[in-house]
Design a protein around this motif. Structure first.
Motif, PDB file in Angstrom:
ATOM      1  N   SER A  29       0.771  -1.187  -0.012  1.00  0.00           N
ATOM      2  CA  SER A  29       0.026  -0.062  -0.063  1.00  0.00           C
ATOM      3  C   SER A  29       0.802   1.026  -0.029  1.00  0.00           C
ATOM      4  O   SER A  29       2.223   1.182   0.250  1.00  0.00           O
ATOM      5  CB  SER A  29      -0.890   0.019   1.230  1.00  0.00           C
ATOM      6  OG  SER A  29      -0.250   0.090   2.235  1.00  0.00           O
ATOM      7  N   VAL A  30       0.164   2.413  -0.167  1.00  0.00           N
ATOM      8  CA  VAL A  30       1.045   3.614   0.107  1.00  0.00           C
ATOM      9  C   VAL A  30       0.271   4.323   1.177  1.00  0.00           C
ATOM     10  O   VAL A  30      -0.800   4.578   1.218  1.00  0.00           O
ATOM     11  CB  VAL A  30       0.880   4.558  -1.319  1.00  0.00           C
ATOM     12  CG1 VAL A  30       1.509   5.903  -1.207  1.00  0.00           C
ATOM     13  CG2 VAL A  30       1.453   3.517  -2.458  1.00  0.00           C
ATOM     14  N   GLU A  31       0.996   5.105   2.179  1.00  0.00           N
ATOM     15  CA  GLU A  31       0.753   5.965   3.120  1.00  0.00           C
ATOM     16  C   GLU A  31       0.871   7.456   2.687  1.00  0.00           C
ATOM     17  O   GLU A  31       2.091   7.639   2.190  1.00  0.00           O
ATOM     18  CB  GLU A  31       1.410   5.726   4.421  1.00  0.00           C
ATOM     19  CG  GLU A  31       1.096   6.656   5.366  1.00  0.00           C
ATOM     20  CD  GLU A  31       1.651   6.256   6.857  1.00  0.00           C
ATOM     21  OE1 GLU A  31       1.083   5.400   7.469  1.00  0.00           O
ATOM     22  OE2 GLU A  31       2.661   6.997   7.085  1.00  0.00           O
ATOM     23  N   VAL A  32      -0.153   8.310   2.664  1.00  0.00           N
ATOM     24  CA  VAL A  32       0.084   9.643   2.232  1.00  0.00           C
ATOM     25  C   VAL A  32      -0.573  10.643   3.500  1.00  0.00           C
ATOM     26  O   VAL A  32      -1.568  10.271   3.936  1.00  0.00           O
ATOM     27  CB  VAL A  32      -0.858   9.804   1.052  1.00  0.00           C
ATOM     28  CG1 VAL A  32      -0.819  11.295   0.645  1.00  0.00           C
ATOM     29  CG2 VAL A  32      -0.800   9.129  -0.219  1.00  0.00           C
ATOM     30  N   MET A  33       0.338  11.502   3.742  1.00  0.00           N
ATOM     31  CA  MET A  33      -0.190  12.505   4.740  1.00  0.00           C
ATOM     32  C   MET A  33      -0.200  13.762   4.029  1.00  0.00           C
ATOM     33  O   MET A  33       0.718  14.049   3.102  1.00  0.00           O
ATOM     34  CB  MET A  33       0.932  12.727   5.725  1.00  0.00           C
ATOM     35  CG  MET A  33       0.556  13.646   6.968  1.00  0.00           C
ATOM     36  SD  MET A  33       1.670  13.900   8.098  1.00  0.00           S
ATOM     37  CE  MET A  33       2.921  14.854   7.496  1.00  0.00           C
ATOM     38  N   VAL A  34      -1.309  14.573   4.265  1.00  0.00           N
ATOM     39  CA  VAL A  34      -1.581  15.740   3.699  1.00  0.00           C
ATOM     40  C   VAL A  34      -1.902  16.600   4.332  1.00  0.00           C
ATOM     41  O   VAL A  34      -2.809  16.521   5.312  1.00  0.00           O
ATOM     42  CB  VAL A  34      -2.430  15.502   2.280  1.00  0.00           C
ATOM     43  CG1 VAL A  34      -3.839  14.612   2.802  1.00  0.00           C
ATOM     44  CG2 VAL A  34      -2.656  16.743   1.655  1.00  0.00           C
ATOM     45  N   CYS A  35      -1.324  18.038   4.471  1.00  0.00           N
ATOM     46  CA  CYS A  35      -1.568  18.952   5.488  1.00  0.00           C
ATOM     47  C   CYS A  35      -1.829  20.394   4.456  1.00  0.00           C
ATOM     48  O   CYS A  35      -1.377  20.381   3.584  1.00  0.00           O
ATOM     49  CB  CYS A  35      -0.492  19.119   6.434  1.00  0.00           C
ATOM     50  SG  CYS A  35      -0.183  17.755   7.416  1.00  0.00           S
TER      51      CYS A  35
END
Length: 89
Positions: free
Chosen positions: A42-48
């Motif tokens: 999977s891919v983990e994405v953090m977005v702020c």
């Protein structure tokens, strides 16, 4: 107001330019965070960033780039982070 979310994206999301595409979208929307491959495929994405722009990015995660086959996206809000770039790794 700056908000942050972490999303785990599953499906065919590695080896299909998912992280690079996410970085391009984040730059377009002036967002910070990261996109990292996880060992389970999977891919983990953090977005702020700004709430509206973050929502555009979260919506994009459900489709990803053309080559991707997104099966599921699990999103959790997290504490705002003091970062000013979007990295991939």
């Amino acid at each position: 107001m700056k908000i942050c979310y972490i999303a785990k994206v599953t499906g065919v999301v590695q080896g299909v330019y998912f992280r690079a595409s996410a970085q391009n979208i984040a730059i377009d929307y002036q967002l910070s965070g990261y996109a990292h491959n996880l060992e389970d495929g999977s891919v983990e994405v953090m977005v702020c960033g700004d709430e509206d722009n973050v929502q555009h990015m979260l919506d994009w995660l459900h489709q990803g780039p053309e080559e991707a086959e997104v099966e599921n996206v699990v999103v959790d809000q997290t504490h705002p982070r003091d970062i000013n770039h979007f990295s991939i790794g």
